[in-house]
Design a protein around this motif. Structure first.
Motif, mmCIF file in Angstrom:
data_model
loop_
_atom_site.group_PDB
_atom_site.id
_atom_site.type_symbol
_atom_site.label_atom_id
_atom_site.label_comp_id
_atom_site.label_asym_id
_atom_site.label_seq_id
_atom_site.Cartn_x
_atom_site.Cartn_y
_atom_site.Cartn_z
ATOM 1 N N GLY A 139 -4.102 -0.555 -4.201
ATOM 2 C CA GLY A 139 -3.535 -1.688 -3.475
ATOM 3 C C GLY A 139 -4.518 -2.310 -2.508
ATOM 4 N N ILE A 140 -5.258 -1.471 -1.792
ATOM 5 C CA ILE A 140 -6.252 -1.991 -0.847
ATOM 6 C C ILE A 140 -7.380 -2.693 -1.593
ATOM 7 C CG2 ILE A 140 -7.988 -1.287 0.844
ATOM 8 C CD1 ILE A 140 -5.964 0.891 1.716
ATOM 9 N N ALA A 173 -6.121 -6.026 -2.695
ATOM 10 C CA ALA A 173 -6.009 -6.949 -1.563
ATOM 11 C C ALA A 173 -7.364 -7.492 -1.142
ATOM 12 C CB ALA A 173 -5.337 -6.244 -0.388
ATOM 13 N N VAL A 174 -8.403 -6.682 -1.269
ATOM 14 C CA VAL A 174 -9.726 -7.098 -0.798
ATOM 15 C C VAL A 174 -10.479 -7.900 -1.857
ATOM 16 C CG1 VAL A 174 -11.985 -6.215 -0.087
ATOM 17 C CG2 VAL A 174 -9.904 -5.190 0.834
ATOM 18 N N GLY A 202 -6.307 -14.576 -4.120
ATOM 19 C CA GLY A 202 -4.907 -14.607 -3.698
ATOM 20 C C GLY A 202 -3.905 -14.999 -4.764
ATOM 21 N N GLN A 253 -3.164 -11.776 -7.145
ATOM 22 C CA GLN A 253 -2.915 -10.452 -6.573
ATOM 23 C C GLN A 253 -1.600 -9.840 -7.055
ATOM 24 O OE1 GLN A 253 -3.323 -11.175 -2.384
ATOM 25 N NE2 GLN A 253 -5.486 -10.624 -2.397
ATOM 26 N N LEU A 263 -1.230 -6.223 -8.847
ATOM 27 C CA LEU A 263 -0.426 -5.151 -8.266
ATOM 28 C C LEU A 263 0.508 -4.544 -9.312
ATOM 29 C CD1 LEU A 263 0.391 -6.626 -4.754
ATOM 30 C CD2 LEU A 263 -0.914 -4.557 -5.239
ATOM 31 N N ILE A 301 1.999 -2.570 0.771
ATOM 32 C CA ILE A 301 0.737 -3.314 0.733
ATOM 33 C C ILE A 301 0.985 -4.755 0.312
ATOM 34 C CG2 ILE A 301 -1.484 -3.496 -0.467
ATOM 35 C CD1 ILE A 301 -1.554 -0.416 -0.419
ATOM 36 N N SER A 302 1.882 -4.972 -0.634
ATOM 37 C CA SER A 302 2.229 -6.325 -1.067
ATOM 38 C C SER A 302 2.869 -7.116 0.069
ATOM 39 C CB SER A 302 3.179 -6.259 -2.259
ATOM 40 O OG SER A 302 3.619 -7.528 -2.626
ATOM 41 N N ILE A 336 0.117 -8.155 2.342
ATOM 42 C CA ILE A 336 -0.624 -9.283 1.768
ATOM 43 C C ILE A 336 0.164 -10.578 1.952
ATOM 44 C CG2 ILE A 336 -1.424 -10.290 -0.415
ATOM 45 C CD1 ILE A 336 -2.085 -7.429 -1.331
#
Length: 96
Positions: free
Chosen positions: A26-27, A30-31, A35, A38, A42, A84-85, A88
């Motif tokens: 997830g990290i 995200a990185v 966008g 994503q 996920l 994590i979502s 984001i």
């Protein structure tokens, strides 16, 4: 004749390992992922965690509570990736 294990290995480590992999995925998503893609990545990450949970739990070689261990791995991965979502999503709507 099969000899029963006197002290079976703990299976909690395998469940938590899948959660850690979900957090790292997830990290990384995200990185490194743009966008607009994503959410799709996920979902792919969750699919990978499902496959990984089956592999890890089959690696233990114990049939007792197999379904419960896989369900705990998958549900934990879903929660981790969901948090994590949400992070984001909040980062996307907050002004910079």
């Amino acid at each position: 004749m099969a000899v029963p294990e006197l002290v079976p290995r703990r299976t909690v480590g395998g469940v938590i390992a899948v959660w850690v992999v979900a957090a790292l995925l997830g990290i990384a998503i995200a990185v490194f992922v743009p966008g607009d893609a994503q959410a799709q990545w996920l979902i792919v990450g969750l699919g990978g965690c499902i496959v990984l949970s089956f592999i890890v739990q089959l690696g233990y070689g114990r049939s007792q509570q197999f379904v419960e261990r896989v369900a705990a791995s998958v549900l934990g991965s879903l929660v981790v990736l969901g948090v994590i979502s949400a992070g984001i999503g909040l980062a996307a709507i907050l002004p910079r």
